[in-house]
Design a protein around this motif. Structure first.
Motif, PDB file in Angstrom:
ATOM      1  N   ASP A  40      -2.799  -0.838  20.897  1.00 37.32           N
ATOM      2  CA  ASP A  40      -1.811  -1.915  21.099  1.00 37.32           C
ATOM      3  C   ASP A  40      -2.100  -3.163  20.267  1.00 37.32           C
ATOM      4  OD1 ASP A  40      -0.529  -0.346  22.996  1.00 37.32           O
ATOM      5  OD2 ASP A  40      -1.981  -0.981  24.534  1.00 37.32           O
ATOM      6  N   THR A  41      -3.285  -3.213  19.656  1.00 39.43           N
ATOM      7  CA  THR A  41      -3.665  -4.465  19.001  1.00 39.43           C
ATOM      8  C   THR A  41      -3.953  -4.316  17.503  1.00 39.43           C
ATOM      9  OG1 THR A  41      -5.897  -4.021  19.774  1.00 39.43           O
ATOM     10  CG2 THR A  41      -4.598  -5.606  21.059  1.00 39.43           C
ATOM     11  N   ALA A  42      -3.964  -3.083  17.004  1.00 39.30           N
ATOM     12  CA  ALA A  42      -4.242  -2.888  15.567  1.00 39.30           C
ATOM     13  C   ALA A  42      -3.049  -2.231  14.889  1.00 39.30           C
ATOM     14  CB  ALA A  42      -5.483  -2.007  15.386  1.00 39.30           C
ATOM     15  N   ARG A  43      -2.821  -2.617  13.625  1.00 34.76           N
ATOM     16  CA  ARG A  43      -1.712  -2.035  12.832  1.00 34.76           C
ATOM     17  C   ARG A  43      -2.211  -1.733  11.442  1.00 34.76           C
ATOM     18  NH1 ARG A  43       3.356  -2.804  15.064  1.00 34.76           N
ATOM     19  NH2 ARG A  43       4.515  -1.723  13.445  1.00 34.76           N
ATOM     20  N   PRO A  44      -1.779  -0.583  10.877  1.00 29.37           N
ATOM     21  CA  PRO A  44      -2.077  -0.364   9.462  1.00 29.37           C
ATOM     22  C   PRO A  44      -1.122  -1.188   8.615  1.00 29.37           C
ATOM     23  CG  PRO A  44      -0.796   1.467  10.330  1.00 29.37           C
ATOM     24  CD  PRO A  44      -1.006   0.511  11.473  1.00 29.37           C
ATOM     25  N   PHE A  45      -1.544  -1.526   7.406  1.00 28.26           N
ATOM     26  CA  PHE A  45      -0.586  -2.139   6.481  1.00 28.26           C
ATOM     27  C   PHE A  45      -0.885  -1.719   5.055  1.00 28.26           C
ATOM     28  CE2 PHE A  45      -2.325  -5.815   4.089  1.00 28.26           C
ATOM     29  CZ  PHE A  45      -3.603  -5.857   4.603  1.00 28.26           C
ATOM     30  N   LEU A  46       0.162  -1.818   4.202  1.00 25.70           N
ATOM     31  CA  LEU A  46       0.045  -1.481   2.773  1.00 25.70           C
ATOM     32  C   LEU A  46       0.360  -2.742   1.986  1.00 25.70           C
ATOM     33  CD1 LEU A  46       1.666   2.033   3.098  1.00 25.70           C
ATOM     34  CD2 LEU A  46      -0.606   1.619   2.184  1.00 25.70           C
ATOM     35  N   GLY A  47       1.623  -2.896   1.546  1.00 27.23           N
ATOM     36  CA  GLY A  47       1.986  -4.103   0.799  1.00 27.23           C
ATOM     37  C   GLY A  47       2.077  -5.335   1.694  1.00 27.23           C
ATOM     38  N   GLY A  48       2.326  -5.123   2.975  1.00 24.21           N
ATOM     39  CA  GLY A  48       2.409  -6.249   3.919  1.00 24.21           C
ATOM     40  C   GLY A  48       3.743  -6.984   3.876  1.00 24.21           C
ATOM     41  N   THR A  49       4.703  -6.506   3.097  1.00 22.94           N
ATOM     42  CA  THR A  49       5.942  -7.288   2.926  1.00 22.94           C
ATOM     43  C   THR A  49       6.847  -7.226   4.162  1.00 22.94           C
ATOM     44  OG1 THR A  49       7.148  -5.471   1.855  1.00 22.94           O
ATOM     45  CG2 THR A  49       5.929  -6.975   0.416  1.00 22.94           C
ATOM     46  N   ASP A  50       6.629  -6.256   5.014  1.00 22.13           N
ATOM     47  CA  ASP A  50       7.294  -6.266   6.321  1.00 22.13           C
ATOM     48  C   ASP A  50       6.382  -6.884   7.376  1.00 22.13           C
ATOM     49  OD1 ASP A  50       9.938  -5.173   6.195  1.00 22.13           O
ATOM     50  OD2 ASP A  50       9.061  -3.244   5.691  1.00 22.13           O
ATOM     51  N   VAL A  51       5.129  -6.439   7.387  1.00 24.40           N
ATOM     52  CA  VAL A  51       4.208  -6.857   8.451  1.00 24.40           C
ATOM     53  C   VAL A  51       4.064  -8.384   8.505  1.00 24.40           C
ATOM     54  CG1 VAL A  51       1.777  -6.894   9.104  1.00 24.40           C
ATOM     55  CG2 VAL A  51       2.868  -4.732   8.607  1.00 24.40           C
ATOM     56  N   PHE A  52       3.799  -9.005   7.346  1.00 22.48           N
ATOM     57  CA  PHE A  52       3.523 -10.442   7.373  1.00 22.48           C
ATOM     58  C   PHE A  52       4.767 -11.254   7.730  1.00 22.48           C
ATOM     59  CE2 PHE A  52      -0.206  -9.117   4.829  1.00 22.48           C
ATOM     60  CZ  PHE A  52      -1.167  -9.611   5.685  1.00 22.48           C
ATOM     61  N   VAL A  53       5.930 -10.770   7.282  1.00 17.23           N
ATOM     62  CA  VAL A  53       7.168 -11.488   7.621  1.00 17.23           C
ATOM     63  C   VAL A  53       7.415 -11.408   9.131  1.00 17.23           C
ATOM     64  CG1 VAL A  53       9.666 -11.500   7.312  1.00 17.23           C
ATOM     65  CG2 VAL A  53       8.176 -11.169   5.334  1.00 17.23           C
TER      66      VAL A  53
END
Ligand SMILES: Cc1cc2nc3c(=O)[nH]c(=O)nc-3n(C[C@H](O)[C@H](O)[C@H](O)COP(=O)(O)OP(=O)(O)OC[C@H]3O[C@@H](n4cnc5c(N)ncnc54)[C@H](O)[C@@H]3O)c2cc1C
Length: 297
Positions: free
Chosen positions: A32-45
């Motif tokens: 519930d508290t960790a997420r994978p990311f690649l470019g981050g262009t969705d995650v950070f927004v």
């Protein structure tokens, strides 16, 4: 390391695992508290806008071959998760054998954004508006997934469960997408309607692929996928069936476009009304199918 990189971002811990096994293990321990990311262009927004507040961001770039793009005519195309959209669009193999995919990549936002954004991120974000997903669907894309029990494969057609929801389980990481060899002499077209030419999500997206298929009554198979007009990216099987069974004429293409309009179930949102979207599905589907037909000669 705890970062608060942007004043509007919540604090998070940056995790850089050394292997896929380590990454899957960490993600499974913190579902519930960790997420994978690649470019981050969705995650950070989404973090900036308050929709996500993960405690840990797990960087899955550069792990075990996730930054490789490979093609051979026997097995097809494999694109590692960390390969950016610009790298895909610039690949001579993609341009020669899957130009529809290159076209879809180039329709996303701006060149700058595409140096970070990935196709796998576009898919895993599971937005119905993802511009590269339709091209992957019409080529029968399969996802390579690494989980706590090792590798498995999943067809993209059964990956989405709803807006923002997929079949992925805690610990699952998409490591690559695979496209089989393209049908001989196929032609494709991606048409995107956005509010502007640059950096906007689609109001409607239409990916069309066509090729000769002696097994079909019409002698041709057409595949059509739609973006932004259903809870998940939508393959319109009605179009494929209709054009497989009816001689390809301008009237038949009109009827196929009407079937695409009937198949979708858009909503009203800030980018367009449901009614407008339906009309645009018919118009753009007709244009895309007609262009593919013209390219097929
Ligand atoms: C200004 C702007 C304009 C944009 N315009 C467009 C556009 O025109 N068209 C469009 O389709 N999109 C657009 N986007 C959205 C975004 O750029 C794309 O969806 C992009 O492809 C996401 O890729 P990424 O590598 O940055 O994904 P990330 O942000 O790193 O990840 C996206 C999601 O996938 C998950 N994830 C990432 N990697 C994995 C993995 N390996 N396994 C499992 N889950 C994973 C993450 O947890 C997250 O939920 C835009 C975004 C911005 C900021």
């Amino acid at each position: 390391m705890t970062l608060n990189a942007h004043p509007a971002l919540p604090e998070f811990e940056y995790i850089r695992p050394a292997s896929l096994a380590e990454a899957s293990h960490f993600l499974s321990l913190h579902p519930d508290t960790a997420r994978p990311f690649l470019g981050g262009t969705d995650v950070f927004v989404r973090m900036r806008d308050g929709f996500l507040a993960p405690e840990f961001l797990v960087d899955v770039k550069n792990l075990d071959g996730t930054n490789q793009l490979r093609f051979d005519s026997e097995s097809g195309l494999t694109i590692g998760a960390a390969v950016s959209m610009n790298q895909v669009a610039a690949s001579p193999d993609v341009q020669a054998h899957y130009p529809l995919l290159a076209e879809a990549c180039r329709s996303v936002a701006s060149y700058q954004l595409r140096t970070r954004a990935t196709i796998v991120g576009n898919i895993c974000n599971a937005s119905p508006a993802g511009d590269t997903i339709g091209a992957c669907l019409v080529f029968d894309c399969v996802l390579h997934i690494h989980g706590v029990n090792g590798f498995c494969e999943e067809p993209l057609s059964s990956f989405f469960k709803g807006p923002g929801r997929t079949i992925l389980k805690p610990g699952d990481i998409v490591t690559a997408i695979h496209l089989p060899p393209p049908p001989k002499d196929c032609a494709g077209k991606y048409m995107k309607l956005g509010r502007n030419q640059l950096s906007d999500l689609s109001i409607v997206g239409v990916a069309a692929l066509g090729y000769k298929e002696p097994a079909c009554t019409s002698g041709y198979r057409f595949r059509l996928a739609l973006a932004s007009v259903a809870p998940v990216p939508l393959m319109v099987s009605e179009v494929e069936t209709y054009l497989a069974n009816n001689t390809i004429t301008p009237d038949a293409l009109h009827e196929a476009a009407r079937l695409a309009m009937e198949a979708c179930s858009p909503i009203d949102d800030v980018r367009g009304s449901a009614r407008y979207r339906k009309q645009m599905v018919r118009n753009l589907s007709l244009k895309a199918l007609a262009e593919v037909w013209k390219k097929l000669g």
